[in-house]
Design a protein around this motif. Structure first.
Motif, PDB file in Angstrom:
ATOM      1  N   ASP A   1       0.817  -1.214   0.000  1.00 58.56           N
ATOM      2  CA  ASP A   1       0.000   0.000   0.000  1.00 58.56           C
ATOM      3  C   ASP A   1       0.847   1.259   0.000  1.00 58.56           C
ATOM      4  OD1 ASP A   1      -2.281  -1.384  -0.105  1.00 58.56           O
ATOM      5  OD2 ASP A   1      -2.913  -1.063   1.971  1.00 58.56           O
ATOM      6  N   LYS A   2       2.001   1.209   0.690  1.00 55.34           N
ATOM      7  CA  LYS A   2       2.838   2.405   0.820  1.00 55.34           C
ATOM      8  C   LYS A   2       3.411   2.828  -0.530  1.00 55.34           C
ATOM      9  CE  LYS A   2       4.112   1.631   5.643  1.00 55.34           C
ATOM     10  NZ  LYS A   2       5.222   1.362   6.590  1.00 55.34           N
ATOM     11  N   GLU A   3       3.462   1.914  -1.467  1.00 55.84           N
ATOM     12  CA  GLU A   3       4.033   2.218  -2.781  1.00 55.84           C
ATOM     13  C   GLU A   3       2.995   2.745  -3.759  1.00 55.84           C
ATOM     14  OE1 GLU A   3       5.709  -1.618  -3.708  1.00 55.84           O
ATOM     15  OE2 GLU A   3       7.713  -0.896  -3.204  1.00 55.84           O
ATOM     16  N   ARG A   4       1.752   2.697  -3.380  1.00 56.42           N
ATOM     17  CA  ARG A   4       0.702   3.120  -4.314  1.00 56.42           C
ATOM     18  C   ARG A   4       0.603   4.643  -4.344  1.00 56.42           C
ATOM     19  NH1 ARG A   4      -4.615  -0.332  -3.234  1.00 56.42           N
ATOM     20  NH2 ARG A   4      -4.402   0.593  -1.158  1.00 56.42           N
ATOM     21  N   LYS A   5       0.834   5.207  -5.526  1.00 57.40           N
ATOM     22  CA  LYS A   5       0.816   6.668  -5.670  1.00 57.40           C
ATOM     23  C   LYS A   5       0.027   7.055  -6.917  1.00 57.40           C
ATOM     24  CE  LYS A   5       5.428   7.400  -3.654  1.00 57.40           C
ATOM     25  NZ  LYS A   5       6.782   7.971  -3.936  1.00 57.40           N
ATOM     26  N   ILE A   6      -0.825   8.045  -6.758  1.00 58.68           N
ATOM     27  CA  ILE A   6      -1.614   8.549  -7.881  1.00 58.68           C
ATOM     28  C   ILE A   6      -1.476  10.062  -7.946  1.00 58.68           C
ATOM     29  CG2 ILE A   6      -3.982   8.953  -8.699  1.00 58.68           C
ATOM     30  CD1 ILE A   6      -4.718   6.168  -7.854  1.00 58.68           C
ATOM     31  N   VAL A   7      -1.227  10.565  -9.145  1.00 58.99           N
ATOM     32  CA  VAL A   7      -1.202  12.010  -9.374  1.00 58.99           C
ATOM     33  C   VAL A   7      -2.492  12.412 -10.085  1.00 58.99           C
ATOM     34  CG1 VAL A   7       0.059  11.804 -11.578  1.00 58.99           C
ATOM     35  CG2 VAL A   7       0.111  13.957 -10.294  1.00 58.99           C
ATOM     36  N   ILE A   8      -3.096  13.475  -9.594  1.00 60.92           N
ATOM     37  CA  ILE A   8      -4.333  14.010 -10.187  1.00 60.92           C
ATOM     38  C   ILE A   8      -4.017  15.365 -10.789  1.00 60.92           C
ATOM     39  CG2 ILE A   8      -6.677  14.840  -9.728  1.00 60.92           C
ATOM     40  CD1 ILE A   8      -6.841  12.858  -7.420  1.00 60.92           C
ATOM     41  N   PHE A   9      -4.380  15.576 -12.044  1.00 62.20           N
ATOM     42  CA  PHE A   9      -4.242  16.916 -12.590  1.00 62.20           C
ATOM     43  C   PHE A   9      -5.606  17.456 -13.001  1.00 62.20           C
ATOM     44  CE2 PHE A   9      -3.460  14.392 -16.427  1.00 62.20           C
ATOM     45  CZ  PHE A   9      -2.407  13.554 -16.078  1.00 62.20           C
TER      46      PHE A   9
ATOM     47  N   TRP B   1       8.172  21.300 -18.577  1.00 62.72           N
ATOM     48  CA  TRP B   1       9.416  21.202 -17.815  1.00 62.72           C
ATOM     49  C   TRP B   1       9.137  21.179 -16.310  1.00 62.72           C
ATOM     50  CZ3 TRP B   1      14.053  19.635 -18.793  1.00 62.72           C
ATOM     51  CH2 TRP B   1      15.102  19.940 -17.921  1.00 62.72           C
ATOM     52  N   GLN B   2       8.221  22.040 -15.852  1.00 63.10           N
ATOM     53  CA  GLN B   2       7.863  22.073 -14.428  1.00 63.10           C
ATOM     54  C   GLN B   2       7.189  20.761 -14.019  1.00 63.10           C
ATOM     55  OE1 GLN B   2       5.408  25.585 -14.540  1.00 63.10           O
ATOM     56  NE2 GLN B   2       7.102  26.958 -14.012  1.00 63.10           N
ATOM     57  N   SER B   3       6.333  20.237 -14.895  1.00 65.46           N
ATOM     58  CA  SER B   3       5.637  18.978 -14.609  1.00 65.46           C
ATOM     59  C   SER B   3       6.619  17.810 -14.538  1.00 65.46           C
ATOM     60  CB  SER B   3       4.570  18.714 -15.677  1.00 65.46           C
ATOM     61  OG  SER B   3       3.921  17.490 -15.448  1.00 65.46           O
ATOM     62  N   ILE B   4       7.622  17.811 -15.414  1.00 63.58           N
ATOM     63  CA  ILE B   4       8.639  16.748 -15.388  1.00 63.58           C
ATOM     64  C   ILE B   4       9.295  16.670 -14.017  1.00 63.58           C
ATOM     65  CG2 ILE B   4      10.954  16.156 -16.228  1.00 63.58           C
ATOM     66  CD1 ILE B   4      10.017  17.031 -19.023  1.00 63.58           C
ATOM     67  N   LYS B   5       9.642  17.820 -13.475  1.00 64.32           N
ATOM     68  CA  LYS B   5      10.290  17.857 -12.159  1.00 64.32           C
ATOM     69  C   LYS B   5       9.376  17.277 -11.081  1.00 64.32           C
ATOM     70  CE  LYS B   5      13.466  19.326  -9.134  1.00 64.32           C
ATOM     71  NZ  LYS B   5      12.891  18.830  -7.890  1.00 64.32           N
ATOM     72  N   ILE B   6       8.111  17.692 -11.082  1.00 66.85           N
ATOM     73  CA  ILE B   6       7.169  17.247 -10.045  1.00 66.85           C
ATOM     74  C   ILE B   6       6.884  15.754 -10.160  1.00 66.85           C
ATOM     75  CG2 ILE B   6       4.796  17.474  -9.192  1.00 66.85           C
ATOM     76  CD1 ILE B   6       4.934  20.436 -10.128  1.00 66.85           C
ATOM     77  N   ILE B   7       6.585  15.303 -11.371  1.00 68.64           N
ATOM     78  CA  ILE B   7       6.192  13.908 -11.570  1.00 68.64           C
ATOM     79  C   ILE B   7       7.376  12.961 -11.387  1.00 68.64           C
ATOM     80  CG2 ILE B   7       5.375  12.258 -13.319  1.00 68.64           C
ATOM     81  CD1 ILE B   7       3.387  14.374 -14.253  1.00 68.64           C
TER      82      ILE B   7
ATOM     83  N   ILE C   1      -4.982  22.441 -17.528  1.00 68.13           N
ATOM     84  CA  ILE C   1      -3.817  21.946 -16.791  1.00 68.13           C
ATOM     85  C   ILE C   1      -3.477  20.498 -17.159  1.00 68.13           C
ATOM     86  CG2 ILE C   1      -5.080  21.048 -14.792  1.00 68.13           C
ATOM     87  CD1 ILE C   1      -1.878  23.124 -14.571  1.00 68.13           C
ATOM     88  N   ALA C   2      -4.463  19.781 -17.697  1.00 65.80           N
ATOM     89  CA  ALA C   2      -4.243  18.361 -18.017  1.00 65.80           C
ATOM     90  C   ALA C   2      -3.309  18.169 -19.205  1.00 65.80           C
ATOM     91  CB  ALA C   2      -5.589  17.690 -18.307  1.00 65.80           C
ATOM     92  N   ILE C   3      -3.182  19.179 -20.064  1.00 57.86           N
ATOM     93  CA  ILE C   3      -2.382  18.998 -21.287  1.00 57.86           C
ATOM     94  C   ILE C   3      -0.894  18.799 -20.981  1.00 57.86           C
ATOM     95  CG2 ILE C   3      -1.664  20.058 -23.465  1.00 57.86           C
ATOM     96  CD1 ILE C   3      -4.463  21.319 -23.624  1.00 57.86           C
ATOM     97  N   PRO C   4      -0.219  19.732 -20.310  1.00 57.93           N
ATOM     98  CA  PRO C   4       1.216  19.492 -20.050  1.00 57.93           C
ATOM     99  C   PRO C   4       1.459  18.279 -19.158  1.00 57.93           C
ATOM    100  CG  PRO C   4       0.446  21.428 -18.844  1.00 57.93           C
ATOM    101  CD  PRO C   4      -0.637  21.052 -19.797  1.00 57.93           C
TER     102      PRO C   4
END
Length: 360
Positions: free
Chosen positions: A3-11, A85-91, A106-109
């Protein structure tokens, strides 16, 4: 997978119609032990409401270009590259197992970066027609969760509904309006609707004049044009409660016999749950005319009454109101038909679906 490894990003960003369903899903995901990160912009509604729900959020610099003039279009390659470029860093720092697009520019980049990193994307589309961002991303998506029902569903799509406020409860369908009272609830979304504020009071007055054996009561959410509604209602002897904003919508729904409103996807999803007969006036300037298309599908299925904005008048509204008031069979049919499309546990069902994708 642990469970600790499960990660989801929402944009998601921009309007409440994209953001609030995303928040509901994020909260259920967190309950399942999934770590959630939201990517938005500092200028959007998400910048305040997402942190208020104790959901982690990171920001990139990006904005929509539709209707913003030629300069925005000319600058798009540069602003998109910066956002990517900013999204690459975060993700790359977060390392999600799955990405969720709730729509909005916001979903496009973020979608582009997810594709580059081969992160599976699941789209949630709130309306019956895809918005621009989700329309672009659906080609690359693992799957598409439909928030709104439609006639033909592709192999990649699954109808799971729009998450709505948990405070909204199912209302028992009543075959009769009790005690000769008619309770009419009017609202135009969270900001109200100026045209409804101007036209509805006279329509109510006509209904009241033609139904003297009925006691007509109104709760009307006016939004920012409160003064217009006050002026219009002052011309008639109508029992009305005017509010800039209705805090407790479940209480208002429980009170109402009939609704007059716009046709946003979340509004209609709430009406699907409560099952109240509704007269719907789609906002004519909604992107891609999605409010009309939302309402048209439900009207074609006998689930509501639709009046187009350019046909809106006191006489037209009063005619439809009186038809619903005087016809028990129609009223029950509208209620049952719209409730048949309800997905009452959409937030939980969607969260479980997303978690299962990671666990496979």
């Amino acid at each position: 997978m642990d469970d600790k490894e499960r990660k989801i990003v929402i944009f998601s960003g921009g309007t409440g119609g994209h953001i609030y369903p995303g928040i509901a899903i994020a909260k259920k995901l967190k309950n399942l032990g999934v770590k959630v990160l939201w990517i938005g912009t500092r200028k959007g509604l998400e910048a305040t409401v997402v942190p208020a729900e104790k959901i982690e959020i990171k920001f990139i610099n990006f904005s929509g270009v539709r209707g913003k003039g030629i300069r925005k279009y000319l600058m798009l390659p540069f602003t998109l590259f910066r956002a990517i470029w900013q999204s690459i860093k975060i993700i790359s720092d977060f390392k999600p197992n799955l990405a969720i697009s709730m729509g909005g520019y916001i979903a496009i980049p973020n979608g582009i970066v997810s594709i580059i990193f081969r992160i599976p994307i699941v789209i949630h589309e709130q309306n019956i027609i895809y918005g621009l961002s989700n329309s672009m991303l659906k080609i690359f998506a693992h799957s598409v969760i439909l928030g709104f029902p439609k006639k033909k569903i592709s192999e990649k799509e699954i109808y799971m509904g729009n998450p709505i406020r948990p405070s909204i409860k199912i209302k028992k369908i009543s075959e009769n309006i009790e005690d000769n009272k008619i309770n009419i609830l009017v609202f135009g979304g969270s900001l109200g609707a100026k045209k409804l504020n101007k036209v509805v009071p006279e329509a109510i007055a006509i209904v009241q004049k033609n139904n003297k054996d009925r006691y007509v009561q109104v709760i009307h959410q006016t939004g920012s044009t409160y003064d217009i509604a006050v002026e219009e209602y002052s011309k008639y002897d109508i029992k009305v409660t005017l509010k800039n904003f209705i805090e407790n919508m479940n209480e208002a729904y429980n009170w109402a016999d009939i609704i007059i409103c716009r046709a946003g996807a979340i509004t209609l999803s709430e009406i699907m749950k409560v099952g109240i007969p509704a007269i719907v006036v789609p906002y004519p300037f909604a992107a891609d005319n999605h409010q009309y298309l939302n309402a048209k599908f439900l009207e074609d299925n006998g689930a509501l009454v639709m009046i187009e904005d350019n046909s809106l008048s006191p006489d037209v509204i009063s005619k439809y109101l009186e038809n619903i008031i005087g016809n028990n069979e129609l009223r029950v049919s509208l209620s049952r038909n719209i409730q048949s499309f309800s997905k009452n546990n959409a937030d939980e069902d969607i969260a479980n679906y997303l978690a299962n994708i990671i666990d496979k």
